[in-house]
Write an enzyme that holds these catalytic residues in place. Structure first.
Site, PDB file in Angstrom:
ATOM      1  N   HIS A 101     -18.173 -76.914 -46.225  1.00  4.76           N
ATOM      2  CA  HIS A 101     -16.815 -77.458 -46.381  1.00  4.76           C
ATOM      3  C   HIS A 101     -16.898 -78.972 -46.157  1.00  4.76           C
ATOM      4  O   HIS A 101     -17.779 -79.450 -45.433  1.00  4.76           O
ATOM      5  CB  HIS A 101     -15.946 -76.807 -45.298  1.00  4.76           C
ATOM      6  CG  HIS A 101     -14.475 -77.043 -45.418  1.00  4.76           C
ATOM      7  ND1 HIS A 101     -13.878 -78.195 -44.961  1.00  4.76           N
ATOM      8  CD2 HIS A 101     -13.478 -76.275 -45.904  1.00  4.76           C
ATOM      9  CE1 HIS A 101     -12.573 -78.122 -45.159  1.00  4.76           C
ATOM     10  NE2 HIS A 101     -12.304 -76.964 -45.731  1.00  4.76           N
TER      11      HIS A 101
ATOM     12  N   ASP B   6     -20.542 -73.928 -37.982  1.00  8.64           N
ATOM     13  CA  ASP B   6     -19.147 -73.947 -38.419  1.00  8.64           C
ATOM     14  C   ASP B   6     -18.725 -72.488 -38.564  1.00  8.64           C
ATOM     15  O   ASP B   6     -19.121 -71.801 -39.505  1.00  8.64           O
ATOM     16  CB  ASP B   6     -19.041 -74.707 -39.750  1.00  8.64           C
ATOM     17  CG  ASP B   6     -17.645 -74.617 -40.365  1.00  8.64           C
ATOM     18  OD1 ASP B   6     -16.807 -73.851 -39.859  1.00  8.64           O
ATOM     19  OD2 ASP B   6     -17.408 -75.307 -41.372  1.00  8.64           O
TER      20      ASP B   6
ATOM     21  N   GLN C 286     -14.989 -69.530 -40.891  1.00  7.70           N
ATOM     22  CA  GLN C 286     -14.798 -68.330 -41.718  1.00  7.70           C
ATOM     23  C   GLN C 286     -15.507 -67.102 -41.152  1.00  7.70           C
ATOM     24  O   GLN C 286     -15.369 -66.014 -41.717  1.00  7.70           O
ATOM     25  CB  GLN C 286     -15.293 -68.583 -43.154  1.00  7.70           C
ATOM     26  CG  GLN C 286     -14.498 -69.625 -43.908  1.00  7.70           C
ATOM     27  CD  GLN C 286     -13.064 -69.215 -44.185  1.00  7.70           C
ATOM     28  OE1 GLN C 286     -12.718 -68.039 -44.192  1.00  7.70           O
ATOM     29  NE2 GLN C 286     -12.215 -70.191 -44.410  1.00  7.70           N
TER      30      GLN C 286
ATOM     31  N   LYS D 175      -7.252 -69.476 -38.688  1.00 11.93           N
ATOM     32  CA  LYS D 175      -7.986 -68.555 -39.572  1.00 11.93           C
ATOM     33  C   LYS D 175      -8.024 -67.145 -38.977  1.00 11.93           C
ATOM     34  O   LYS D 175      -8.425 -66.210 -39.640  1.00 11.93           O
ATOM     35  CB  LYS D 175      -9.427 -69.034 -39.779  1.00 11.93           C
ATOM     36  CG  LYS D 175      -9.580 -70.469 -40.224  1.00 11.93           C
ATOM     37  CD  LYS D 175      -9.433 -70.648 -41.710  1.00 11.93           C
ATOM     38  CE  LYS D 175      -9.795 -72.069 -42.119  1.00 11.93           C
ATOM     39  NZ  LYS D 175      -9.378 -72.398 -43.470  1.00 11.93           N
TER      40      LYS D 175
ATOM     41  N   CYS E 178     -12.286 -77.424 -50.984  1.00  9.87           N
ATOM     42  CA  CYS E 178     -12.892 -78.451 -50.108  1.00  9.87           C
ATOM     43  C   CYS E 178     -14.416 -78.358 -50.115  1.00  9.87           C
ATOM     44  O   CYS E 178     -15.068 -78.606 -49.079  1.00  9.87           O
ATOM     45  CB  CYS E 178     -12.359 -78.366 -48.670  1.00  9.87           C
ATOM     46  SG  CYS E 178     -10.636 -78.790 -48.554  1.00  9.87           S
TER      47      CYS E 178
HETATM   48  N1  PMP Z   1     -15.077 -75.053 -42.398  1.00 10.60           N
HETATM   49  C1  PMP Z   1     -14.800 -73.994 -43.150  1.00 10.60           C
HETATM   50  C2  PMP Z   1     -15.914 -73.083 -43.571  1.00 10.60           C
HETATM   51  C3  PMP Z   1     -13.477 -73.744 -43.529  1.00 10.60           C
HETATM   52  O1  PMP Z   1     -13.179 -72.683 -44.287  1.00 10.60           O
HETATM   53  C4  PMP Z   1     -12.446 -74.621 -43.100  1.00 10.60           C
HETATM   54  C5  PMP Z   1     -10.997 -74.394 -43.520  1.00 10.60           C
HETATM   55  N2  PMP Z   1     -10.831 -74.122 -44.866  1.00 10.60           N
HETATM   56  C6  PMP Z   1     -12.801 -75.705 -42.316  1.00 10.60           C
HETATM   57  C7  PMP Z   1     -14.122 -75.892 -41.966  1.00 10.60           C
HETATM   58  C8  PMP Z   1     -11.777 -76.696 -41.833  1.00 10.60           C
HETATM   59  O2  PMP Z   1     -10.873 -76.066 -41.001  1.00 10.60           O
HETATM   60  P1  PMP Z   1      -9.540 -76.840 -40.518  1.00 10.60           P
HETATM   61  O3  PMP Z   1      -8.922 -77.415 -41.741  1.00 10.60           O
HETATM   62  O4  PMP Z   1      -8.723 -75.753 -39.892  1.00 10.60           O
HETATM   63  O5  PMP Z   1      -9.980 -77.867 -39.546  1.00 10.60           O
END
Ligand code: PMP
Length: 406
Positions: free
Chosen positions: A122, A200, A203, A226, A364
């Site tokens: 991401h 990270d 997910q 999440k 993203c």
């Molecule tokens: N890493 C991953 C794998 C994600 O799916 C997300 C959210 N889509 C993020 C980081 C970022 O999370 P947040 O926007 O809640 O900070």
């Protein structure tokens, strides 16, 4: 498992969208919240709202106790060795930025050093590391992604070396659903030397049990929203000895021991990393969300989502022109696809007309989309409260969209 009973806990699911029952399949973007979490939030504001840690009065003490109790619940959920390893942040993005910034401030990273991420990341596990490289002269290296959406482990082995100072990878890809073998990757990194390992977990936290001691990661980041909790609260787990050694990032109230204009000394972890008033209600609601998930059972959640993913994958595979991105066997409940000749946004919009909420675009993950030579996908992502009937409605919506658009 009684899915209908679970659905009763989620008031938002019981509504019509465009005259059809809502089929919410955008869970990787954010999960819905059960009554138990909504009540934990409301109860905080109704009964104990007060700023924490500094108060002598009863409400401040109650809010502080609830906040610290939440930290303990979260530590237990992650199998952290002590609650002080759990730092409250505003989300995964904030957590990863915290790590990158304290590594910069500590002088740990310099010219010639390498930061290793993967092609599945991401933007929030990419850009903070690029910024760290810009500031320090270190180099960003990327583990390539294979055609089936898994990481090229052979390339990973050759990329790892004494120059590697950080390994930061996701446990589950938000764009393709790939489950990465992070435990093995961390073990491999430990063998080559002094690598700071970051997972990270944005997910993975909603879909599987997490054991940070078993993973042996130095840091584990996730967002509350999440996993059935509100937005604006997240966690950074860090090994205590590292948290003790590294400097703070943000300065302000709570993170200090003594302030004079000449010099300030810092508090112990986790407070050293928690400047300012946190999202008190969010932390309490996050603990309630993890309690909720554990009452269902993480293994039960995983099994139900796998059933939905398999059904959706089979249904989608029968539609002409469908290409699924992420076909490796080890996947969590994310299904990304395109239909030949149809733009993802157009298909997603028609599906919305049928009450089916999916996400379209690059998720993203622009470098990952470029890797596959596409601008985006349609992504369906499942949660434990989704049903087989909803998967069938999803397949019907894809078929109808494909017919209308081709
Ligand atoms: N890493 C991953 C794998 C994600 O799916 C997300 C959210 N889509 C993020 C980081 C970022 O999370 P947040 O926007 O809640 O900070």
């Amino acid at each position: 498992m009684d899915i209908q009973k679970i659905r009763e806990d989620f008031p938002i699911l019981h509504q019509q969208i465009n005259g059809r029952p809502l089929v919410y399949l955008d869970n990787a973007a954010t999960s819905q919240k059960p009554l138990q979490v909504l009540e934990a939030s409301a109860n905080y504001y109704r009964n104990i709202n007060s700023n924490i840690h500094r108060g002598v009065h009863k409400l401040a003490q109650s809010a502080t106790a609830a906040h610290e109790q939440a930290r303990e619940t979260i530590a237990k959920h992650l199998n952290a060795s002590r609650p002080e390893e759990v730092i409250f942040t505003s989300g995964t993005t904030d957590s990863i930025n915290l790590v990158a910034n304290v590594l910069e401030r500590s002088g740990t990273i310099g010219e010639g050093d390498e930061i290793l991420i993967s092609g599945l990341e991401h933007h929030s596990n990419t850009v903070p590391w690029q910024m760290l490289c810009e500031a320090t002269g270190a180099t960003l290296k990327v583990i390539p992604v294979l055609e089936d959406g898994s990481l090229d482990q052979e390339a990973f082995a050759t990329l790892l070396g004494p120059q590697t100072k950080v390994l930061s990878v996701n446990q589950v890809s938000n764009a393709l659903g790939t489950i990465n073998p992070v435990k093995d990757m961390i073990a491999a990194a430990r063998k080559v030397g002094d690598v700071i390992t970051v997972v990270d977990g944005a997910q993975s936290i909603p879909h599987m049990a997490i054991d940070v001691q078993d993973l042996d990661c130095d840091f584990f980041a996730f967002s509350g929203h999440k996993v059935f909790a509100p937005t604006g609260v997240g966690i950074l787990f860090g090994k205590y000895d590292l948290l003790e050694k590294l400097p703070p990032w943000k300065g302000g109230g709570e993170m200090i021991r003594l302030v004079t204009f000449e010099k300030t000394t810092y508090n112990d972890p986790p407070f050293k990393y928690e400047a300012g008033t946190p999202n008190i209600e969010g932390g309490i609601a996050l603990a309630a969300a993890l309690d909720y998930a554990n009452a269902i059972g993480m293994d039960n959640i995983y099994a139900q989502e796998k059933l939905l993913l398999d059904r959706a994958t089979a249904g989608l595979s029968e539609i002409d022109g469908v290409k699924i991105y992420g076909t490796c066997p080890n996947k969590a409940s994310v299904l990304s696809f395109l239909i030949e000749g149809i733009h993802h946004f157009d298909l997603g919009s028609i599906m919305d007309q049928m009450g089916v909420a999916v996400r379209t675009g690059h998720h993203c993950c622009q470098p990952l989309m470029s890797r596959f030579g596409i601008t985006g996908t349609v992504r369906a992502s499942f949660a434990v409260y989704n049903t087989e009937e909803e998967v069938d409605a999803f397949i019907a919506a894809v078929k109808k969209g494909a017919m209308m658009l081709s």
